[in-house]
Write a protein that holds these residues in place. Sequence first.
Motif, PDB file in Angstrom:
ATOM      1  N   SER A  94       0.859  -1.183   0.000  1.00 52.77           N
ATOM      2  CA  SER A  94       0.000   0.000   0.000  1.00 52.77           C
ATOM      3  C   SER A  94       0.888   1.224   0.000  1.00 52.77           C
ATOM      4  O   SER A  94       2.069   1.161   0.346  1.00 52.77           O
ATOM      5  N   GLY A  96       0.526   4.035   1.848  1.00 51.00           N
ATOM      6  CA  GLY A  96       0.799   4.503   3.200  1.00 51.00           C
ATOM      7  C   GLY A  96       0.860   3.374   4.206  1.00 51.00           C
ATOM      8  O   GLY A  96       0.801   2.204   3.858  1.00 51.00           O
ATOM      9  N   GLY A  98      -1.295   2.466   6.398  1.00 41.54           N
ATOM     10  CA  GLY A  98      -2.547   1.813   6.760  1.00 41.54           C
ATOM     11  C   GLY A  98      -3.263   2.481   7.906  1.00 41.54           C
ATOM     12  O   GLY A  98      -4.185   1.913   8.487  1.00 41.54           O
ATOM     13  N   GLN A  99      -2.860   3.684   8.230  1.00 44.36           N
ATOM     14  CA  GLN A  99      -3.534   4.417   9.294  1.00 44.36           C
ATOM     15  C   GLN A  99      -4.606   5.295   8.654  1.00 44.36           C
ATOM     16  O   GLN A  99      -4.403   5.892   7.606  1.00 44.36           O
ATOM     17  N   GLY A 100      -5.739   5.377   9.278  1.00 45.63           N
ATOM     18  CA  GLY A 100      -6.783   6.235   8.749  1.00 45.63           C
ATOM     19  C   GLY A 100      -7.665   5.522   7.748  1.00 45.63           C
ATOM     20  O   GLY A 100      -7.622   4.301   7.612  1.00 45.63           O
ATOM     21  N   LEU A 101      -8.427   6.301   7.013  1.00 47.04           N
ATOM     22  CA  LEU A 101      -9.459   5.735   6.145  1.00 47.04           C
ATOM     23  C   LEU A 101      -9.299   6.156   4.693  1.00 47.04           C
ATOM     24  O   LEU A 101     -10.211   6.000   3.910  1.00 47.04           O
ATOM     25  N   GLY A 102      -8.136   6.672   4.328  1.00 44.44           N
ATOM     26  CA  GLY A 102      -7.983   7.175   2.976  1.00 44.44           C
ATOM     27  C   GLY A 102      -7.810   6.082   1.940  1.00 44.44           C
ATOM     28  O   GLY A 102      -7.472   4.948   2.229  1.00 44.44           O
ATOM     29  N   ALA A 103      -8.010   6.464   0.670  1.00 47.19           N
ATOM     30  CA  ALA A 103      -7.861   5.516  -0.431  1.00 47.19           C
ATOM     31  C   ALA A 103      -6.430   5.025  -0.538  1.00 47.19           C
ATOM     32  O   ALA A 103      -6.176   3.955  -1.096  1.00 47.19           O
ATOM     33  N   GLU A 105      -4.756   3.771   1.597  1.00 47.28           N
ATOM     34  CA  GLU A 105      -4.568   2.631   2.479  1.00 47.28           C
ATOM     35  C   GLU A 105      -5.051   1.328   1.852  1.00 47.28           C
ATOM     36  O   GLU A 105      -5.002   0.277   2.474  1.00 47.28           O
ATOM     37  N   LYS A 106      -5.507   1.400   0.594  1.00 45.29           N
ATOM     38  CA  LYS A 106      -5.947   0.175  -0.070  1.00 45.29           C
ATOM     39  C   LYS A 106      -4.778  -0.777  -0.223  1.00 45.29           C
ATOM     40  O   LYS A 106      -3.653  -0.364  -0.519  1.00 45.29           O
ATOM     41  N   LEU A 107      -5.071  -2.054  -0.033  1.00 43.79           N
ATOM     42  CA  LEU A 107      -4.044  -3.086  -0.050  1.00 43.79           C
ATOM     43  C   LEU A 107      -4.139  -3.885  -1.338  1.00 43.79           C
ATOM     44  O   LEU A 107      -5.223  -4.357  -1.705  1.00 43.79           O
TER      45      LEU A 107
ATOM     46  N   GLY B  97      -2.933  -0.354  10.876  1.00 44.52           N
ATOM     47  CA  GLY B  97      -2.000  -0.589   9.795  1.00 44.52           C
ATOM     48  C   GLY B  97      -2.672  -1.377   8.691  1.00 44.52           C
ATOM     49  O   GLY B  97      -3.818  -1.098   8.337  1.00 44.52           O
ATOM     50  N   ASN B  98      -1.989  -2.354   8.151  1.00 44.59           N
ATOM     51  CA  ASN B  98      -2.545  -3.204   7.109  1.00 44.59           C
ATOM     52  C   ASN B  98      -2.926  -4.571   7.642  1.00 44.59           C
ATOM     53  O   ASN B  98      -2.919  -5.562   6.907  1.00 44.59           O
TER      54      ASN B  98
END
Lengths: 118, 112
Positions: A94, A96, A98-103, A105-107, B97-98
């Motif tokens: 990803s 970033g 993975g913190q928060g709810l932004g796009a 953070e998509k995996l 995180g992920n």
Amino acid sequence: DAGVTQSPTHLIKTRGQQVTLRCSPISGHKSVSWYQQVLGQGPQFIFQYYEKEERGRGNFPDRFSARQFPNYSSELNVNALLLGDSALYLCASSVGPGQGLGANEKLFFGSGTQLSVL
Amino acid sequence: QKEVEQNSGPLSVPEGAIASLNCTYSDRGSQSFFWYRQYSGKSPELIMFIYSNGDKEDGRFTAQLNKASQYVSLLIRDSQPSDSATYLCAVKLLNAGNMLTFGGGTRLMVKP
């Protein structure tokens, strides 16, 4: 642009051996995560690295370790292999951490490494 | 109790019908919800993600989230045989995180 690339695609090992799996994230992605998927089940989180630092660890024994390099690629190492380690190992990246709810953070997952332990 | 539960299926629908896939989760702290599609022998592919209660539409796909009922669903309109796959629901805590927690997946079969 290339997606998440993993190597090797398939691997056969025997019990007690050690294995190293490799992953290159999508260009511009700084976070790499590793998941284990046993046949018939959903993926299970193993590790996350962001900017070369470990950001999360799942419920896996110390035989599992990982690291991230300055170019954001990553390796997953498994020592003293057991039959139960046979699975599809997935790498995901990803933008970033993975913190928060932004796009951002998509995996996105790679095609995986199929590990068979005999 | 599993943290994320899905009916394993198979869910069989005729071509052109609406497929409805459901997922429940146990942790009320879950903030982000994802649907992945996984073809046999392939890696998971992100289809939808949703954060807020209500519906989110993207083409033939609609994700629905109800945090009060701890329920998330995926609707696939005009189902095609190429939609036949396993659909994985995943949830994430805020600032986790992920670290996604996946359900076991629902196998969808769309029959011509």
